[in-house]
Design a protein around this motif. Structure first.
Motif, mmCIF file in Angstrom:
data_model
loop_
_atom_site.group_PDB
_atom_site.id
_atom_site.type_symbol
_atom_site.label_atom_id
_atom_site.label_comp_id
_atom_site.label_asym_id
_atom_site.label_seq_id
_atom_site.Cartn_x
_atom_site.Cartn_y
_atom_site.Cartn_z
ATOM 1 N N CYS A 21 33.726 21.763 56.027
ATOM 2 C CA CYS A 21 33.518 20.431 56.362
ATOM 3 C C CYS A 21 34.926 19.416 56.146
ATOM 4 N N TYR A 22 35.457 19.662 54.980
ATOM 5 C CA TYR A 22 36.686 18.857 54.843
ATOM 6 C C TYR A 22 37.841 19.521 55.708
ATOM 7 N N VAL A 23 37.492 20.826 55.964
ATOM 8 C CA VAL A 23 38.670 21.488 56.624
ATOM 9 C C VAL A 23 38.664 20.749 57.948
ATOM 10 N N THR A 24 37.542 20.949 58.574
ATOM 11 C CA THR A 24 37.173 20.407 60.009
ATOM 12 C C THR A 24 37.905 19.001 60.232
ATOM 13 N N ALA A 25 37.536 18.030 59.243
ATOM 14 C CA ALA A 25 38.145 16.547 59.621
ATOM 15 C C ALA A 25 39.562 16.580 59.205
ATOM 16 N N ALA A 26 40.104 17.403 58.376
ATOM 17 C CA ALA A 26 41.605 17.203 58.203
ATOM 18 C C ALA A 26 42.433 18.068 59.443
ATOM 19 N N SER A 27 41.739 19.427 59.607
ATOM 20 C CA SER A 27 42.684 19.927 60.885
ATOM 21 C C SER A 27 42.430 19.207 62.077
ATOM 22 N N ALA A 50 29.585 5.746 58.606
ATOM 23 C CA ALA A 50 28.265 5.244 59.171
ATOM 24 C C ALA A 50 28.050 5.368 60.665
ATOM 25 N N ASP A 51 28.898 5.553 61.296
ATOM 26 C CA ASP A 51 28.806 5.666 62.865
ATOM 27 C C ASP A 51 29.309 7.063 63.296
ATOM 28 N N VAL A 52 29.294 7.978 62.303
ATOM 29 C CA VAL A 52 29.268 9.398 62.762
ATOM 30 C C VAL A 52 28.124 10.099 62.112
ATOM 31 N N ALA A 53 27.428 9.659 60.875
ATOM 32 C CA ALA A 53 26.438 9.988 60.497
ATOM 33 C C ALA A 53 25.037 10.244 61.239
ATOM 34 N N GLY A 54 24.795 11.676 61.394
ATOM 35 C CA GLY A 54 23.509 12.049 62.251
ATOM 36 C C GLY A 54 24.007 12.186 63.869
ATOM 37 N N THR A 55 25.403 12.370 63.678
ATOM 38 C CA THR A 55 26.021 12.738 64.982
ATOM 39 C C THR A 55 26.835 13.952 64.706
ATOM 40 N N PRO A 56 27.027 14.823 65.920
ATOM 41 C CA PRO A 56 28.045 15.845 66.250
ATOM 42 C C PRO A 56 29.365 15.442 66.405
ATOM 43 N N TYR A 57 29.881 14.066 66.310
ATOM 44 C CA TYR A 57 31.302 13.886 66.503
ATOM 45 C C TYR A 57 32.375 13.728 65.265
ATOM 46 N N CYS A 58 33.598 14.039 65.783
ATOM 47 C CA CYS A 58 34.565 13.633 64.679
ATOM 48 C C CYS A 58 35.187 12.624 65.554
ATOM 49 N N THR A 80 43.320 16.101 48.322
ATOM 50 C CA THR A 80 42.519 15.600 46.927
ATOM 51 C C THR A 80 40.915 15.043 47.744
ATOM 52 N N PRO A 81 39.929 16.036 47.244
ATOM 53 C CA PRO A 81 38.599 15.439 47.713
ATOM 54 C C PRO A 81 38.009 14.414 46.591
ATOM 55 N N HIS A 82 37.197 13.688 47.082
ATOM 56 C CA HIS A 82 36.526 12.626 46.466
ATOM 57 C C HIS A 82 35.069 12.751 46.536
ATOM 58 N N LEU A 83 34.203 12.307 45.620
ATOM 59 C CA LEU A 83 32.602 12.152 45.908
ATOM 60 C C LEU A 83 32.323 10.862 45.924
ATOM 61 N N GLY A 84 31.679 10.278 47.043
ATOM 62 C CA GLY A 84 31.309 8.909 47.335
ATOM 63 C C GLY A 84 29.790 8.882 47.001
ATOM 64 N N ASN A 85 29.604 7.465 46.882
ATOM 65 C CA ASN A 85 28.151 7.016 46.737
ATOM 66 C C ASN A 85 27.354 6.845 47.894
ATOM 67 N N PHE A 86 27.493 7.851 48.890
ATOM 68 C CA PHE A 86 26.607 7.653 50.145
ATOM 69 C C PHE A 86 25.971 9.004 50.495
ATOM 70 N N LYS A 87 25.104 9.171 51.309
ATOM 71 C CA LYS A 87 24.470 10.373 51.602
ATOM 72 C C LYS A 87 25.142 11.321 52.342
ATOM 73 N N ARG A 88 25.657 11.215 53.367
ATOM 74 C CA ARG A 88 26.289 11.920 54.326
ATOM 75 C C ARG A 88 27.455 11.335 55.125
ATOM 76 N N GLY A 89 28.481 12.366 55.299
ATOM 77 C CA GLY A 89 29.720 12.082 56.101
ATOM 78 C C GLY A 89 30.912 12.163 55.042
ATOM 79 N N ILE A 90 32.204 12.380 56.115
ATOM 80 C CA ILE A 90 33.272 12.533 55.214
ATOM 81 C C ILE A 90 34.406 11.692 56.032
ATOM 82 N N ALA A 121 36.753 10.935 60.703
ATOM 83 C CA ALA A 121 35.564 10.837 60.085
ATOM 84 C C ALA A 121 34.409 11.746 60.981
ATOM 85 N N LEU A 122 33.514 12.189 59.953
ATOM 86 C CA LEU A 122 32.419 13.336 60.893
ATOM 87 C C LEU A 122 31.289 13.428 59.842
ATOM 88 N N ASP A 123 30.255 13.691 60.522
ATOM 89 C CA ASP A 123 29.130 14.210 59.374
ATOM 90 C C ASP A 123 29.410 15.660 58.643
#
Length: 347
Positions: A161-167, A287-295, A236-246, A311-313
């Motif tokens: 998941c992180y890789v898809t966002a960065a790549s 918030a705009d990508v959560a629940g979607t297949p988009y990057c 450097t990865p981080h963990l945030g206080n939200f359910k889903r998304g990167i 940003a992606l889910d």
């Protein structure tokens, strides 16, 4: 993008790891994809049979398939009855079961890291175990779908998941030759707590998480990003206080003389006709990508420095949706089938 022809019949599918977040998303995507039939759903061997809708009650009356415990004896039960198996399993479990499924003539779409790294010697350092099937690493095709340049074989390895966002953020600049040769991209990315999976743990409890960095220089997605970009990175990865998304912020240095127009052209040419990448004129929001297949991707330039924000889910474009995208292409179906419209498991 390569595709493989298939018969007009519905593709029969199974999901291993259906009780987890990514596996559950796959079940939902398969159930609403008119070209696929979700025939079997499995959880770990120690669990009792349980309906999918009891695991995820929002799907009661819509997806009540029984999720059964997996044992290798199931391979004979599904031989000739399943065309593709999706593995939403731990890395070592995927590595063990994939060759058995392939021997039964089943296409394997693996969401774990078991076959992502082309150098098997990296597995002890980044995954904590020695790879037992290096020959399958060479057979597997890595399915970063917007950059796929070869047919998909029997074993498909879905990117992290992180890789898809960065790549997706940086490959347009790398492939266009716009970065300095010695540039080391600096990538900071924050994921929601669902990225840690469904198993309860204090460190990923929603009530305990604030915002923190982790995995300095040794996160398993770092060598995967480097493999894709063909250069070293600081990730450097981080963990945030939200359910889903990167949300990933990547900083790179351009070659002298590269213009804004060249940067813009690199992104537009890379993602023209790629329906699941959206180029934005404002910085993206998870918030705009959560629940979607988009990057979603946005960039800004200042002299020779470029900041690219993506940003992606993490459960969809970072996992299940990209797996569905790959399976669609593998079997000659529309690339976005089952991906646009409808609900998801954990909005």
């Amino acid at each position: 993008m390569s595709s493989q022809s298939a018969t007009s019949s519905v593709i029969r599918s199974a999901v291993l790891g259906a009780a987890g977040y990514s596996g559950a998303e796959l079940c939902v995507l398969l159930a609403r994809n008119p070209h696929f039939a979700l025939c079997h759903a499995y959880a770990s061997a120690g669990r009792q049979p349980e309906s999918f809708s009891s695991l995820y009650p929002r799907h009661k009356g819509q997806l009540d398939l029984l999720v059964q415990p997996w044992t290798d004896a199931e391979i004979e039960n599904i031989r000739g009855k399943v065309d593709v198996a999706f593995l939403a399993l731990p890395h070592e479990a995927s590595e063990e079961v994939a060759p058995k499924l392939m021997a039964a003539g089943i296409v394997v779409v693996d969401l774990s890291g078991a076959f992502r790294l082309k150098d098997p010697d990296l597995y002890p350092k980044y995954y904590g175990y020695a790879h037992q099937h290096p020959e399958l690493i060479n057979e597997a095709v890595y399915s970063l779908m917007e950059w796929l340049d070869q047919p998909l074989p029997q074993l498909i390895s879905v990117p992290g998941c992180y890789v898809t966002a960065a790549s997706l953020a940086l490959l347009p600049l790398v492939k266009a030759g716009l970065l300095t040769d010695d540039n080391i991209p600096v990538i900071s990315a924050t994921s929601g707590v669902s990225g840690a999976g469904r198993k309860a743990a204090l460190s990923t409890s929603f009530c305990e998480v604030g915002l923190n960095a982790y995995g300095f220089f040794k996160h398993r997605h770092r060598p995967e990003i480097e493999q894709n970009l063909g250069r070293k990175v600081v990730f450097t990865p981080h963990l945030g206080n939200f359910k889903r998304g990167i949300l990933a912020t990547s900083v790179v240095t351009l070659k002298a003389g590269v213009t804004v127009e060249q940067v813009k052209a690199a992104f537009e040419q890379a993602y023209h006709g790629k329906p699941l990448v959206r180029l934005l004129t404002t910085s993206p929001n998870v918030a705009d990508v959560a629940g979607t297949p988009y990057c979603d991707i946005f960039w800004q330039i200042d002299g020779e420095q470029v900041v690219v924000v993506s940003a992606l889910d993490n459960l969809l474009k970072g996992a299940a949706a990209q797996a569905m995208q790959a399976a669609n292409v593998k079997f000659g179906k529309p690339e976005t089938a089952g991906l646009l419209g409808g609900g998801v498991c954990h909005e």
